[in-house]
Design an enzyme around this catalytic site. Structure first.
Site, PDB file in Angstrom:
ATOM      1  N   ARG A  15       0.836  -1.209   0.000  1.00 24.78           N
ATOM      2  CA  ARG A  15       0.000   0.000   0.000  1.00 24.78           C
ATOM      3  C   ARG A  15       0.870   1.258   0.000  1.00 24.78           C
ATOM      4  O   ARG A  15       0.917   1.976  -0.988  1.00 24.78           O
ATOM      5  CB  ARG A  15      -0.954  -0.033   1.217  1.00 24.78           C
ATOM      6  CG  ARG A  15      -2.066   0.992   1.161  1.00 24.78           C
ATOM      7  CD  ARG A  15      -1.666   2.378   1.602  1.00 24.78           C
ATOM      8  NE  ARG A  15      -1.095   2.411   2.943  1.00 24.78           N
ATOM      9  CZ  ARG A  15      -0.489   3.479   3.440  1.00 24.78           C
ATOM     10  NH1 ARG A  15      -0.377   4.589   2.733  1.00 24.78           N
ATOM     11  NH2 ARG A  15       0.046   3.452   4.659  1.00 24.78           N
ATOM     12  N   ASP A  16       1.627   1.499   1.071  1.00 24.44           N
ATOM     13  CA  ASP A  16       2.396   2.738   1.174  1.00 24.44           C
ATOM     14  C   ASP A  16       3.492   2.774   0.113  1.00 24.44           C
ATOM     15  O   ASP A  16       3.783   3.827  -0.474  1.00 24.44           O
ATOM     16  CB  ASP A  16       3.013   2.842   2.577  1.00 24.44           C
ATOM     17  CG  ASP A  16       3.378   4.256   2.980  1.00 24.44           C
ATOM     18  OD1 ASP A  16       3.880   5.001   2.130  1.00 24.44           O
ATOM     19  OD2 ASP A  16       3.184   4.622   4.151  1.00 24.44           O
ATOM     20  N   HIS A 207       4.986   4.317  12.708  1.00 23.96           N
ATOM     21  CA  HIS A 207       5.025   4.261  11.236  1.00 23.96           C
ATOM     22  C   HIS A 207       6.030   5.327  10.797  1.00 23.96           C
ATOM     23  O   HIS A 207       5.678   6.496  10.623  1.00 23.96           O
ATOM     24  CB  HIS A 207       3.610   4.549  10.718  1.00 23.96           C
ATOM     25  CG  HIS A 207       3.465   4.599   9.242  1.00 23.96           C
ATOM     26  ND1 HIS A 207       2.864   3.595   8.505  1.00 23.96           N
ATOM     27  CD2 HIS A 207       3.802   5.550   8.333  1.00 23.96           C
ATOM     28  CE1 HIS A 207       2.847   3.919   7.234  1.00 23.96           C
ATOM     29  NE2 HIS A 207       3.406   5.110   7.097  1.00 23.96           N
ATOM     30  N   HIS A 209       8.756   7.041   8.395  1.00 25.08           N
ATOM     31  CA  HIS A 209       9.408   7.191   7.088  1.00 25.08           C
ATOM     32  C   HIS A 209      10.871   7.574   7.341  1.00 25.08           C
ATOM     33  O   HIS A 209      11.233   8.004   8.432  1.00 25.08           O
ATOM     34  CB  HIS A 209       8.650   8.216   6.239  1.00 25.08           C
ATOM     35  CG  HIS A 209       7.367   7.660   5.682  1.00 25.08           C
ATOM     36  ND1 HIS A 209       7.261   7.197   4.397  1.00 25.08           N
ATOM     37  CD2 HIS A 209       6.158   7.458   6.237  1.00 25.08           C
ATOM     38  CE1 HIS A 209       6.021   6.747   4.180  1.00 25.08           C
ATOM     39  NE2 HIS A 209       5.331   6.885   5.293  1.00 25.08           N
ATOM     40  N   CYS A 240       3.951   9.471   0.747  1.00 19.23           N
ATOM     41  CA  CYS A 240       2.579   9.930   0.535  1.00 19.23           C
ATOM     42  C   CYS A 240       2.597  10.942  -0.608  1.00 19.23           C
ATOM     43  O   CYS A 240       3.274  11.965  -0.509  1.00 19.23           O
ATOM     44  CB  CYS A 240       2.052  10.568   1.820  1.00 19.23           C
ATOM     45  SG  CYS A 240       0.415  11.280   1.613  1.00 19.23           S
ATOM     46  N   ASN A 249       9.230   4.377   3.561  1.00 22.04           N
ATOM     47  CA  ASN A 249       9.102   3.885   4.935  1.00 22.04           C
ATOM     48  C   ASN A 249      10.431   3.305   5.398  1.00 22.04           C
ATOM     49  O   ASN A 249      11.282   2.942   4.586  1.00 22.04           O
ATOM     50  CB  ASN A 249       8.084   2.737   4.993  1.00 22.04           C
ATOM     51  CG  ASN A 249       6.671   3.226   4.912  1.00 22.04           C
ATOM     52  OD1 ASN A 249       6.134   3.367   3.830  1.00 22.04           O
ATOM     53  ND2 ASN A 249       6.068   3.496   6.052  1.00 22.04           N
TER      54      ASN A 249
HETATM   55  P1  HMG Z   1     -13.009  14.196  -2.689  1.00 20.12           P
HETATM   56  O1  HMG Z   1     -12.608  14.552  -4.089  1.00 20.12           O
HETATM   57  O2  HMG Z   1     -13.051  15.281  -1.688  1.00 20.12           O
HETATM   58  O3  HMG Z   1     -14.408  13.479  -2.544  1.00 20.12           O
HETATM   59  O4  HMG Z   1     -12.034  13.042  -2.198  1.00 20.12           O
HETATM   60  P2  HMG Z   1     -15.516  13.028  -3.512  1.00 20.12           P
HETATM   61  O5  HMG Z   1     -16.503  12.341  -2.646  1.00 20.12           O
HETATM   62  O6  HMG Z   1     -15.958  14.197  -4.335  1.00 20.12           O
HETATM   63  O7  HMG Z   1     -14.843  11.954  -4.482  1.00 20.12           O
HETATM   64  C1  HMG Z   1     -14.140  12.263  -5.668  1.00 20.12           C
HETATM   65  C2  HMG Z   1     -14.364  11.147  -6.660  1.00 20.12           C
HETATM   66  O8  HMG Z   1     -13.842   9.920  -6.135  1.00 20.12           O
HETATM   67  C3  HMG Z   1     -15.830  10.869  -6.931  1.00 20.12           C
HETATM   68  O9  HMG Z   1     -15.904  10.366  -8.244  1.00 20.12           O
HETATM   69  C4  HMG Z   1     -16.170   9.761  -5.964  1.00 20.12           C
HETATM   70  O10 HMG Z   1     -17.241   8.965  -6.401  1.00 20.12           O
HETATM   71  C5  HMG Z   1     -14.893   8.960  -5.952  1.00 20.12           C
HETATM   72  P3  HMG Z   1     -16.584  11.239  -9.430  1.00 20.12           P
HETATM   73  O11 HMG Z   1     -17.962  11.555  -8.942  1.00 20.12           O
HETATM   74  O12 HMG Z   1     -15.698  12.469  -9.555  1.00 20.12           O
HETATM   75  O13 HMG Z   1     -16.533  10.322 -10.622  1.00 20.12           O
HETATM   76  N1  HMG Z   1     -14.661   8.284  -4.682  1.00 20.12           N
HETATM   77  C6  HMG Z   1     -14.313   7.012  -4.576  1.00 20.12           C
HETATM   78  N2  HMG Z   1     -14.103   6.049  -5.492  1.00 20.12           N
HETATM   79  C7  HMG Z   1     -13.744   4.837  -5.035  1.00 20.12           C
HETATM   80  N3  HMG Z   1     -13.567   4.551  -3.730  1.00 20.12           N
HETATM   81  C8  HMG Z   1     -13.761   5.490  -2.785  1.00 20.12           C
HETATM   82  C9  HMG Z   1     -14.154   6.776  -3.204  1.00 20.12           C
HETATM   83  N4  HMG Z   1     -14.420   7.909  -2.536  1.00 20.12           N
HETATM   84  C10 HMG Z   1     -14.745   8.820  -3.459  1.00 20.12           C
HETATM   85  N5  HMG Z   1     -13.574   5.196  -1.507  1.00 20.12           N
HETATM   86  C11 HMG Z   1     -11.262  11.262  -0.780  1.00 20.12           C
HETATM   87  C12 HMG Z   1     -12.057  12.559  -0.854  1.00 20.12           C
HETATM   88  C13 HMG Z   1     -11.053  10.940   0.688  1.00 20.12           C
HETATM   89  C14 HMG Z   1     -12.036  10.176  -1.486  1.00 20.12           C
HETATM   90  C15 HMG Z   1      -9.898  11.498  -1.489  1.00 20.12           C
HETATM   91  O14 HMG Z   1      -9.313  12.626  -0.940  1.00 20.12           O
HETATM   92  C16 HMG Z   1      -8.966  10.337  -1.363  1.00 20.12           C
HETATM   93  O15 HMG Z   1      -9.198   9.263  -1.869  1.00 20.12           O
HETATM   94  N6  HMG Z   1      -7.812  10.560  -0.678  1.00 20.12           N
HETATM   95  C17 HMG Z   1      -6.848   9.489  -0.440  1.00 20.12           C
HETATM   96  C18 HMG Z   1      -5.455  10.031  -0.492  1.00 20.12           C
HETATM   97  C19 HMG Z   1      -4.499   8.922  -0.151  1.00 20.12           C
HETATM   98  O16 HMG Z   1      -4.771   7.764  -0.320  1.00 20.12           O
HETATM   99  N7  HMG Z   1      -3.281   9.313   0.344  1.00 20.12           N
HETATM  100  C20 HMG Z   1      -2.256   8.373   0.672  1.00 20.12           C
HETATM  101  C21 HMG Z   1      -2.606   7.487   1.820  1.00 20.12           C
HETATM  102  S1  HMG Z   1      -2.386   8.232   3.405  1.00 20.12           S
HETATM  103  C22 HMG Z   1      -0.680   8.018   3.716  1.00 20.12           C
HETATM  104  O17 HMG Z   1       0.063   7.610   2.861  1.00 20.12           O
HETATM  105  C23 HMG Z   1      -0.170   8.262   5.124  1.00 20.12           C
HETATM  106  C24 HMG Z   1       0.039   6.968   5.902  1.00 20.12           C
HETATM  107  O18 HMG Z   1       0.953   6.129   5.240  1.00 20.12           O
HETATM  108  C25 HMG Z   1       0.583   7.292   7.297  1.00 20.12           C
HETATM  109  C26 HMG Z   1       1.788   8.241   7.284  1.00 20.12           C
HETATM  110  O19 HMG Z   1       2.766   7.974   6.564  1.00 20.12           O
HETATM  111  O20 HMG Z   1       1.707   9.235   8.014  1.00 20.12           O
HETATM  112  C27 HMG Z   1      -1.267   6.215   6.090  1.00 20.12           C
HETATM  113 MG    MG Z   2       3.116   6.313   5.279  1.00 19.74          MG
END
Ligand code: HMG
Ligand code: MG
Length: 303
Positions: A15-16, A207, A209, A240, A249
Protein backbone atom coordinates in the site's frame (compact mmCIF):
# COMPACT_ATOMS: atom_id res chain seq x y z
CA UNK A 1 17.97 -3.79 26.54
CA UNK A 2 14.38 -4.29 27.63
CA UNK A 3 12.75 -4.75 24.25
CA UNK A 4 9.36 -6.45 23.89
CA UNK A 5 9.76 -10.20 23.33
CA UNK A 6 7.37 -10.29 20.40
CA UNK A 7 7.23 -7.67 17.71
CA UNK A 8 4.56 -7.38 15.05
CA UNK A 9 5.84 -6.01 11.77
CA UNK A 10 3.01 -4.51 9.74
CA UNK A 11 4.22 -4.81 6.14
CA UNK A 12 2.78 -1.75 4.41
CA UNK A 13 4.81 -1.98 1.20
CA UNK A 14 1.95 -3.12 -1.06
CA UNK A 15 0.00 0.00 0.00
CA UNK A 16 2.40 2.74 1.17
CA UNK A 17 5.15 1.54 -1.17
CA UNK A 18 3.20 0.97 -4.34
CA UNK A 19 0.96 4.06 -3.96
CA UNK A 20 4.06 6.14 -4.58
CA UNK A 21 5.56 4.27 -7.56
CA UNK A 22 5.45 6.21 -10.84
CA UNK A 23 5.21 3.03 -12.92
CA UNK A 24 2.27 0.95 -11.72
CA UNK A 25 2.65 -2.77 -11.17
CA UNK A 26 0.05 -4.95 -12.85
CA UNK A 27 -2.52 -6.68 -10.65
CA UNK A 28 -0.82 -10.05 -11.30
CA UNK A 29 2.58 -8.63 -10.27
CA UNK A 30 1.12 -7.24 -7.03
CA UNK A 31 -0.50 -10.58 -6.22
CA UNK A 32 2.73 -12.48 -6.89
CA UNK A 33 4.68 -10.15 -4.60
CA UNK A 34 2.08 -10.20 -1.81
CA UNK A 35 2.04 -14.01 -1.94
CA UNK A 36 5.82 -13.94 -1.45
CA UNK A 37 5.32 -11.70 1.60
CA UNK A 38 2.88 -14.25 2.99
CA UNK A 39 5.49 -16.96 2.41
CA UNK A 40 8.05 -14.82 4.27
CA UNK A 41 6.03 -15.07 7.49
CA UNK A 42 4.53 -11.60 7.92
CA UNK A 43 1.43 -11.74 10.09
CA UNK A 44 0.00 -8.38 9.02
CA UNK A 45 0.09 -7.14 5.41
CA UNK A 46 -1.51 -3.88 4.25
CA UNK A 47 -2.48 -5.06 0.81
CA UNK A 48 -3.99 -1.99 -0.85
CA UNK A 49 -6.21 1.03 -0.46
CA UNK A 50 -9.91 1.64 -1.16
CA UNK A 51 -9.44 5.36 -1.71
CA UNK A 52 -10.55 7.27 -4.78
CA UNK A 53 -8.71 5.93 -7.84
CA UNK A 54 -8.59 9.53 -9.05
CA UNK A 55 -6.44 10.39 -6.04
CA UNK A 56 -4.27 7.22 -6.00
CA UNK A 57 -4.36 5.62 -9.46
CA UNK A 58 -1.62 3.09 -8.59
CA UNK A 59 -4.01 1.22 -6.26
CA UNK A 60 -7.19 1.37 -8.36
CA UNK A 61 -7.21 -2.45 -8.53
CA UNK A 62 -7.61 -3.00 -4.77
CA UNK A 63 -10.60 -5.38 -5.20
CA UNK A 64 -8.80 -7.56 -7.74
CA UNK A 65 -5.67 -7.71 -5.58
CA UNK A 66 -7.64 -8.73 -2.47
CA UNK A 67 -9.51 -11.35 -4.44
CA UNK A 68 -6.39 -12.73 -6.14
CA UNK A 69 -3.99 -13.18 -3.22
CA UNK A 70 -3.44 -16.53 -1.53
CA UNK A 71 -4.59 -16.16 2.06
CA UNK A 72 -2.66 -17.87 4.81
CA UNK A 73 -4.78 -18.54 7.92
CA UNK A 74 -3.61 -16.34 10.79
CA UNK A 75 -2.32 -13.58 8.51
CA UNK A 76 -4.26 -10.30 8.59
CA UNK A 77 -4.75 -8.76 5.13
CA UNK A 78 -5.67 -5.12 5.74
CA UNK A 79 -6.43 -2.07 3.58
CA UNK A 80 -6.87 1.68 3.87
CA UNK A 81 -10.44 2.96 3.83
CA UNK A 82 -11.26 6.72 3.69
CA UNK A 83 -15.07 6.74 3.66
CA UNK A 84 -18.24 4.59 3.48
CA UNK A 85 -17.83 4.08 -0.24
CA UNK A 86 -14.39 2.62 0.44
CA UNK A 87 -15.79 0.43 3.24
CA UNK A 88 -18.40 -1.10 0.91
CA UNK A 89 -15.64 -1.95 -1.57
CA UNK A 90 -13.37 -3.32 1.17
CA UNK A 91 -16.10 -5.52 2.67
CA UNK A 92 -16.98 -6.90 -0.75
CA UNK A 93 -13.30 -7.78 -1.21
CA UNK A 94 -13.30 -9.44 2.24
CA UNK A 95 -10.55 -7.52 4.03
CA UNK A 96 -9.52 -8.87 7.46
CA UNK A 97 -8.93 -5.40 8.93
CA UNK A 98 -9.62 -1.78 8.09
CA UNK A 99 -7.29 1.20 8.46
CA UNK A 100 -8.73 4.71 8.62
CA UNK A 101 -6.39 7.68 8.35
CA UNK A 102 -6.17 11.39 9.03
CA UNK A 103 -3.56 13.94 10.03
CA UNK A 104 -2.66 15.83 13.18
CA UNK A 105 -2.08 18.96 11.06
CA UNK A 106 -4.88 20.78 9.24
CA UNK A 107 -3.07 21.49 5.98
CA UNK A 108 -1.87 17.92 5.40
CA UNK A 109 -5.32 16.58 6.25
CA UNK A 110 -6.83 18.98 3.72
CA UNK A 111 -4.33 18.14 0.99
CA UNK A 112 -4.56 14.36 1.58
CA UNK A 113 -8.30 13.86 2.07
CA UNK A 114 -9.79 17.24 1.15
CA UNK A 115 -11.38 17.89 4.55
CA UNK A 116 -10.65 19.74 7.78
CA UNK A 117 -9.83 17.67 10.84
CA UNK A 118 -13.28 18.39 12.35
CA UNK A 119 -15.01 17.37 9.10
CA UNK A 120 -13.07 14.10 9.00
CA UNK A 121 -14.31 12.47 12.23
CA UNK A 122 -17.97 12.19 11.07
CA UNK A 123 -16.76 10.62 7.80
CA UNK A 124 -14.62 8.03 9.61
CA UNK A 125 -17.18 7.19 12.32
CA UNK A 126 -19.50 5.15 10.05
CA UNK A 127 -16.46 3.40 8.57
CA UNK A 128 -15.34 2.36 12.06
CA UNK A 129 -18.89 1.35 13.07
CA UNK A 130 -19.43 -0.59 9.83
CA UNK A 131 -16.16 -2.49 10.23
CA UNK A 132 -17.00 -3.30 13.86
CA UNK A 133 -20.40 -4.68 12.82
CA UNK A 134 -18.45 -7.15 10.69
CA UNK A 135 -16.13 -7.88 13.65
CA UNK A 136 -13.14 -6.43 11.84
CA UNK A 137 -10.31 -4.75 13.75
CA UNK A 138 -9.73 -1.09 12.88
CA UNK A 139 -6.44 0.76 13.06
CA UNK A 140 -6.31 4.53 12.96
CA UNK A 141 -3.37 6.22 11.31
CA UNK A 142 -2.48 9.67 12.56
CA UNK A 143 -0.19 11.35 10.03
CA UNK A 144 2.24 14.29 10.43
CA UNK A 145 2.70 13.41 14.11
CA UNK A 146 6.35 14.46 14.14
CA UNK A 147 6.14 17.30 11.60
CA UNK A 148 4.07 18.55 8.69
CA UNK A 149 5.31 19.36 5.18
CA UNK A 150 3.21 22.55 5.18
CA UNK A 151 3.13 23.69 8.83
CA UNK A 152 6.44 22.41 10.22
CA UNK A 153 6.20 21.68 13.96
CA UNK A 154 3.11 19.83 15.21
CA UNK A 155 2.04 20.16 18.84
CA UNK A 156 2.10 16.74 20.59
CA UNK A 157 -1.11 17.80 22.40
CA UNK A 158 -2.82 18.01 19.00
CA UNK A 159 -1.59 14.47 18.24
CA UNK A 160 -3.03 13.26 21.56
CA UNK A 161 -6.33 15.02 20.81
CA UNK A 162 -6.77 13.43 17.36
CA UNK A 163 -5.64 9.98 18.55
CA UNK A 164 -7.90 10.07 21.62
CA UNK A 165 -10.93 11.03 19.53
CA UNK A 166 -10.24 8.16 17.10
CA UNK A 167 -10.00 5.74 20.04
CA UNK A 168 -13.26 7.10 21.50
CA UNK A 169 -14.85 6.58 18.09
CA UNK A 170 -13.83 2.92 18.23
CA UNK A 171 -10.44 2.32 16.57
CA UNK A 172 -8.43 -0.44 18.24
CA UNK A 173 -4.96 0.87 17.55
CA UNK A 174 -3.25 4.15 16.67
CA UNK A 175 -0.35 4.14 14.24
CA UNK A 176 1.70 7.30 14.75
CA UNK A 177 3.04 8.44 11.39
CA UNK A 178 6.26 10.30 10.71
CA UNK A 179 4.86 10.99 7.26
CA UNK A 180 7.82 13.00 5.97
CA UNK A 181 10.56 11.35 8.04
CA UNK A 182 11.57 14.38 10.11
CA UNK A 183 11.73 12.87 13.56
CA UNK A 184 14.84 12.36 15.66
CA UNK A 185 15.26 10.16 18.74
CA UNK A 186 14.83 13.21 20.99
CA UNK A 187 11.61 14.26 19.28
CA UNK A 188 10.29 10.69 19.15
CA UNK A 189 10.78 10.39 22.91
CA UNK A 190 9.10 13.77 23.50
CA UNK A 191 6.03 12.78 21.47
CA UNK A 192 5.83 9.32 23.05
CA UNK A 193 5.99 10.86 26.53
CA UNK A 194 2.95 12.99 25.70
CA UNK A 195 1.04 10.19 23.96
CA UNK A 196 1.72 7.45 26.52
CA UNK A 197 0.44 9.65 29.35
CA UNK A 198 -3.02 9.40 27.77
CA UNK A 199 -3.05 6.23 25.64
CA UNK A 200 -2.14 2.66 26.68
CA UNK A 201 1.14 1.37 25.25
CA UNK A 202 -0.46 -1.68 23.61
CA UNK A 203 -2.63 0.58 21.47
CA UNK A 204 0.32 2.34 19.83
CA UNK A 205 2.23 1.44 16.65
CA UNK A 206 4.97 3.48 14.97
CA UNK A 207 5.03 4.26 11.24
CA UNK A 208 8.35 5.93 10.49
CA UNK A 209 9.41 7.19 7.09
CA UNK A 210 13.14 7.37 6.55
CA UNK A 211 13.86 10.59 4.67
CA UNK A 212 17.02 11.39 6.63
CA UNK A 213 18.06 7.94 7.81
CA UNK A 214 16.72 8.36 11.36
CA UNK A 215 13.86 5.86 11.20
CA UNK A 216 15.73 2.94 12.80
CA UNK A 217 17.05 5.22 15.55
CA UNK A 218 13.49 6.41 16.20
CA UNK A 219 12.28 2.81 16.33
CA UNK A 220 15.01 2.04 18.89
CA UNK A 221 13.41 4.73 21.05
CA UNK A 222 10.00 3.11 20.52
CA UNK A 223 11.45 -0.26 21.58
CA UNK A 224 12.85 1.27 24.76
CA UNK A 225 9.36 2.54 25.56
CA UNK A 226 8.02 -1.00 25.01
CA UNK A 227 6.14 -0.41 21.74
CA UNK A 228 5.67 -3.75 20.00
CA UNK A 229 4.10 -2.86 16.63
CA UNK A 230 6.01 -1.26 13.77
CA UNK A 231 4.99 -0.47 10.21
CA UNK A 232 7.63 -0.92 7.53
CA UNK A 233 7.90 -1.47 3.79
CA UNK A 234 10.13 -4.00 2.11
CA UNK A 235 13.09 -2.38 0.35
CA UNK A 236 12.23 1.00 1.91
CA UNK A 237 9.59 1.86 -0.71
CA UNK A 238 6.89 4.35 0.17
CA UNK A 239 5.75 7.91 0.57
CA UNK A 240 2.58 9.93 0.54
CA UNK A 241 1.88 11.59 -2.83
CA UNK A 242 0.18 14.42 -0.89
CA UNK A 243 3.17 15.08 1.40
CA UNK A 244 5.98 16.74 -0.56
CA UNK A 245 9.42 15.46 0.43
CA UNK A 246 8.19 12.19 1.94
CA UNK A 247 10.70 9.43 1.26
CA UNK A 248 10.12 5.71 1.80
CA UNK A 249 9.10 3.89 4.93
CA UNK A 250 11.68 2.33 7.19
CA UNK A 251 12.82 -0.72 5.22
CA UNK A 252 11.41 -3.99 6.54
CA UNK A 253 14.60 -5.79 5.57
CA UNK A 254 16.77 -3.35 7.58
CA UNK A 255 14.35 -3.55 10.52
CA UNK A 256 14.34 -7.36 10.51
CA UNK A 257 18.16 -7.29 10.57
CA UNK A 258 18.07 -4.99 13.62
CA UNK A 259 16.49 -7.85 15.59
CA UNK A 260 18.94 -10.51 14.33
CA UNK A 261 21.00 -11.15 17.48
CA UNK A 262 18.26 -10.22 19.93
CA UNK A 263 15.63 -12.38 21.59
CA UNK A 264 12.91 -10.56 19.70
CA UNK A 265 10.69 -12.80 17.58
CA UNK A 266 9.33 -11.26 14.38
CA UNK A 267 8.11 -14.45 12.72
CA UNK A 268 9.89 -13.47 9.48
CA UNK A 269 12.05 -15.99 7.57
CA UNK A 270 15.00 -13.96 6.29
CA UNK A 271 15.84 -16.17 3.31
CA UNK A 272 12.26 -16.00 2.06
CA UNK A 273 12.09 -12.27 2.76
CA UNK A 274 15.30 -11.78 0.74
CA UNK A 275 13.71 -13.67 -2.17
CA UNK A 276 10.67 -11.39 -1.89
CA UNK A 277 13.02 -8.38 -1.93
CA UNK A 278 14.72 -9.58 -5.11
CA UNK A 279 11.31 -10.15 -6.73
CA UNK A 280 10.20 -6.65 -5.71
CA UNK A 281 13.26 -5.03 -7.29
CA UNK A 282 12.58 -6.91 -10.54
CA UNK A 283 8.96 -5.77 -10.50
CA UNK A 284 9.51 -2.07 -9.74
CA UNK A 285 12.42 -1.99 -12.22
CA UNK A 286 14.59 0.34 -10.17
CA UNK A 287 17.07 0.03 -7.34
CA UNK A 288 15.42 -0.29 -3.94
CA UNK A 289 16.62 2.24 -1.35
CA UNK A 290 17.21 -0.07 1.64
CA UNK A 291 20.70 -0.85 3.01
CA UNK A 292 19.99 -4.57 3.05
CA UNK A 293 18.89 -4.67 -0.57
CA UNK A 294 22.05 -2.83 -1.57
CA UNK A 295 24.16 -5.40 0.29
CA UNK A 296 22.25 -8.38 -1.08
CA UNK A 297 22.31 -7.05 -4.66
CA UNK A 298 26.11 -6.88 -4.51
CA UNK A 299 26.17 -10.55 -3.46
CA UNK A 300 23.72 -11.93 -6.02
CA UNK A 301 20.83 -11.70 -3.49
CA UNK A 302 22.40 -14.23 -1.10
CA UNK A 303 23.28 -13.38 2.53
P1 HMG B 1 -13.01 14.20 -2.69
O1 HMG B 1 -12.61 14.55 -4.09
O2 HMG B 1 -13.05 15.28 -1.69
O3 HMG B 1 -14.41 13.48 -2.54
O4 HMG B 1 -12.03 13.04 -2.20
P2 HMG B 1 -15.52 13.03 -3.51
O5 HMG B 1 -16.50 12.34 -2.65
O6 HMG B 1 -15.96 14.20 -4.34
O7 HMG B 1 -14.84 11.95 -4.48
C1 HMG B 1 -14.14 12.26 -5.67
C2 HMG B 1 -14.36 11.15 -6.66
O8 HMG B 1 -13.84 9.92 -6.14
C3 HMG B 1 -15.83 10.87 -6.93
O9 HMG B 1 -15.90 10.37 -8.24
C4 HMG B 1 -16.17 9.76 -5.96
O10 HMG B 1 -17.24 8.97 -6.40
C5 HMG B 1 -14.89 8.96 -5.95
P3 HMG B 1 -16.58 11.24 -9.43
O11 HMG B 1 -17.96 11.56 -8.94
O12 HMG B 1 -15.70 12.47 -9.56
O13 HMG B 1 -16.53 10.32 -10.62
N1 HMG B 1 -14.66 8.28 -4.68
C6 HMG B 1 -14.31 7.01 -4.58
N2 HMG B 1 -14.10 6.05 -5.49
C7 HMG B 1 -13.74 4.84 -5.03
N3 HMG B 1 -13.57 4.55 -3.73
C8 HMG B 1 -13.76 5.49 -2.79
C9 HMG B 1 -14.15 6.78 -3.20
N4 HMG B 1 -14.42 7.91 -2.54
C10 HMG B 1 -14.75 8.82 -3.46
N5 HMG B 1 -13.57 5.20 -1.51
C11 HMG B 1 -11.26 11.26 -0.78
C12 HMG B 1 -12.06 12.56 -0.85
C13 HMG B 1 -11.05 10.94 0.69
C14 HMG B 1 -12.04 10.18 -1.49
C15 HMG B 1 -9.90 11.50 -1.49
O14 HMG B 1 -9.31 12.63 -0.94
C16 HMG B 1 -8.97 10.34 -1.36
O15 HMG B 1 -9.20 9.26 -1.87
N6 HMG B 1 -7.81 10.56 -0.68
C17 HMG B 1 -6.85 9.49 -0.44
C18 HMG B 1 -5.45 10.03 -0.49
C19 HMG B 1 -4.50 8.92 -0.15
O16 HMG B 1 -4.77 7.76 -0.32
N7 HMG B 1 -3.28 9.31 0.34
C20 HMG B 1 -2.26 8.37 0.67
C21 HMG B 1 -2.61 7.49 1.82
S1 HMG B 1 -2.39 8.23 3.40
C22 HMG B 1 -0.68 8.02 3.72
O17 HMG B 1 0.06 7.61 2.86
C23 HMG B 1 -0.17 8.26 5.12
C24 HMG B 1 0.04 6.97 5.90
O18 HMG B 1 0.95 6.13 5.24
C25 HMG B 1 0.58 7.29 7.30
C26 HMG B 1 1.79 8.24 7.28
O19 HMG B 1 2.77 7.97 6.56
O20 HMG B 1 1.71 9.23 8.01
C27 HMG B 1 -1.27 6.21 6.09
MG1 MG C 1 3.12 6.31 5.28
Amino acid sequence: MKWPANITLCEVGPRDGLQNEAAHLSTEEKIKWIDSLTDSGFSFIEVSSFVSPKWIPALADAEEVLKGIRRQPGVVYSALVPNERGLERALRAKVDAVAVFMSASESHNKSNINKTIEETFPVLRPVIDGAKQENLPVRGYVSTVFGCPYEGEVDPNQVVKVATKLLEDGVDEISLGDTIGVSTPTKTARVLEAVLKEIPLEKIALHMHDTRGTALANIMVGLEYGIARYDSALGGLGGCPYAPGAAGNVATDDLVYLFKDSNVETGVNRDKMNASLELLEQLVKHTLPSHTSSYLRSRGWKE
